[in-house]
Design an enzyme around this catalytic site. Structure first.
Site, PDB file in Angstrom:
ATOM      1  N   ASP A 158       0.847  -1.211   0.000  1.00 42.94           N
ATOM      2  CA  ASP A 158       0.000   0.000   0.000  1.00 42.94           C
ATOM      3  C   ASP A 158       0.871   1.247   0.000  1.00 42.94           C
ATOM      4  OD1 ASP A 158       0.395  -1.138   2.919  1.00 42.94           O
ATOM      5  OD2 ASP A 158       0.306   1.041   3.136  1.00 42.94           O
ATOM      6  N   ASP A 216       1.434   4.443   2.075  1.00 45.77           N
ATOM      7  CA  ASP A 216       1.075   4.853   3.431  1.00 45.77           C
ATOM      8  C   ASP A 216       0.235   6.134   3.367  1.00 45.77           C
ATOM      9  OD1 ASP A 216       1.317   4.172   6.208  1.00 45.77           O
ATOM     10  OD2 ASP A 216       2.619   5.917   6.456  1.00 45.77           O
TER      11      ASP A 216
HETATM   12  N1  ADE Z   1       2.802  -2.875   6.674  1.00 38.43           N
HETATM   13  C1  ADE Z   1       2.174  -2.832   5.479  1.00 38.43           C
HETATM   14  N2  ADE Z   1       1.773  -1.563   5.198  1.00 38.43           N
HETATM   15  C2  ADE Z   1       2.158  -0.788   6.250  1.00 38.43           C
HETATM   16  C3  ADE Z   1       2.048   0.588   6.555  1.00 38.43           C
HETATM   17  N3  ADE Z   1       1.444   1.433   5.728  1.00 38.43           N
HETATM   18  N4  ADE Z   1       2.585   1.035   7.730  1.00 38.43           N
HETATM   19  C4  ADE Z   1       3.195   0.162   8.563  1.00 38.43           C
HETATM   20  N5  ADE Z   1       3.319  -1.149   8.329  1.00 38.43           N
HETATM   21  C5  ADE Z   1       2.823  -1.634   7.180  1.00 38.43           C
END
Ligand code: ADE
Length: 257
Positions: A204, A206
């Site tokens: 993803d 963040d």
């Molecule tokens: N693991 C997968 N995506 C994450 C995210 N956005 N922040 C922290 N850990 C993750």
């Protein structure tokens, strides 16, 4: 003796069948699950599901010391950590693989060391990832045609919560990817003179990206990432030389103070 250990999530399961399951007791308690020993393309590997067989350990409660100790006891010299991460940069896209080369530690309260006194040690962390394994994983992923980044700085947060938008904007100044499980796994492996490599798969963007997370999309990306990790492990593991020329074990020589 089994020389390669893998710590990862459910994605790794499909890649080998356990021939043997070993219950290891360590001075630090039990690992996340009994260690599974099997073969990947004829190479013996030990596997620990980081979050437990039933995903019962959140990132801040994983028994990291027991996991690394158990692998060491079985003879493992090289540890491969497979992790899912968020992206902090546009060019690190969901579905990409990152062969992490640096980290920034934003965790808060974990068991970081085997040396809590009376023995004291300070381990060098300038370049903490095994260069030999990094090269093999990068070149193999490229050969397989997977989208892969040769480098990436991983910021490890305490979790289990995700970051605020302000945190995400801050982290993005210094790092490329974000996750919750690299630390202290790598610290501990290094303290025992083991090599460590991280295969990170991006699930993803963040929250800096201000895009709503689509759960269906994330699940789809994760399934595709699992396939890529499995193919990568199958092709790369037989290429890892038995004898280590990387110097990772040499950190022990300069460690005691
Ligand atoms: N693991 C997968 N995506 C994450 C995210 N956005 N922040 C922290 N850990 C993750």
């Amino acid at each position: 003796m089994v020389k390669i250990g893998i710590i990862g999530g459910s994605g790794v399961y499909g890649v080998f069948e356990a021939k043997e399951t070993v219950k290891v007791h360590t001075p630090y308690g039990r690992p996340s699950a009994p260690v599974e020993i099997g073969e990947i393309e004829g190479v013996e590997v030990a596997f620990i599901p980081r979050h437990g067989k039933h995903h019962e350990f959140p990132p801040h409660e994983v028994p990291y010391r027991a996991n690394i100790w158990a692998l060491k006891e079985l003879g493992v010299e090289r540890v491969i950590g497979v992790t899912a991460v968020g992206s902090l940069r546009e060019e690190y896209k969901p579905g990409d693989i990152v062969i992490t080369d640096q980290f920034i530690d934003f965790t808060k309260k974990r068991d970081y060391t085997f040396y809590n006194g009376p023995k004291v040690a300070h381990v060098s962390m300038a370049d903490p990832f095994c260069p030999e394994m990094r090269k093999i994983f990068y070149e193999t992923a490229k050969e397989l045609g997977f989208p892969v980044h040769e480098r990436g700085t991983y910021v490890c947060i305490e979790g289990p919560r995700f970051s605020t938008r302000a945190e995400s904007f801050m982290f993005r100044q210094y790092a490329h990817i974000i996750g919750m499980t690299l630390i202290p796994e790598i610290n501990l492996a290094r303290e025992l003179g083991m090599c460590y490599a991280n295969i990170a798969t991006v699930t993803d963007y963040d929250v800096w990206a201000e895009k709503p997370v689509d759960a269906q999309e994330v699940l789809k990306v994760m399934a595709e990432n699992n396939y890529k990790v499995q193919e990568l492990l199958k092709k790369a593991i037989p290429r890892i030389p038995e004898e280590r020329k990387c110097g990772c074990a040499d950190v022990l020589k300069s460690m005691f103070v």
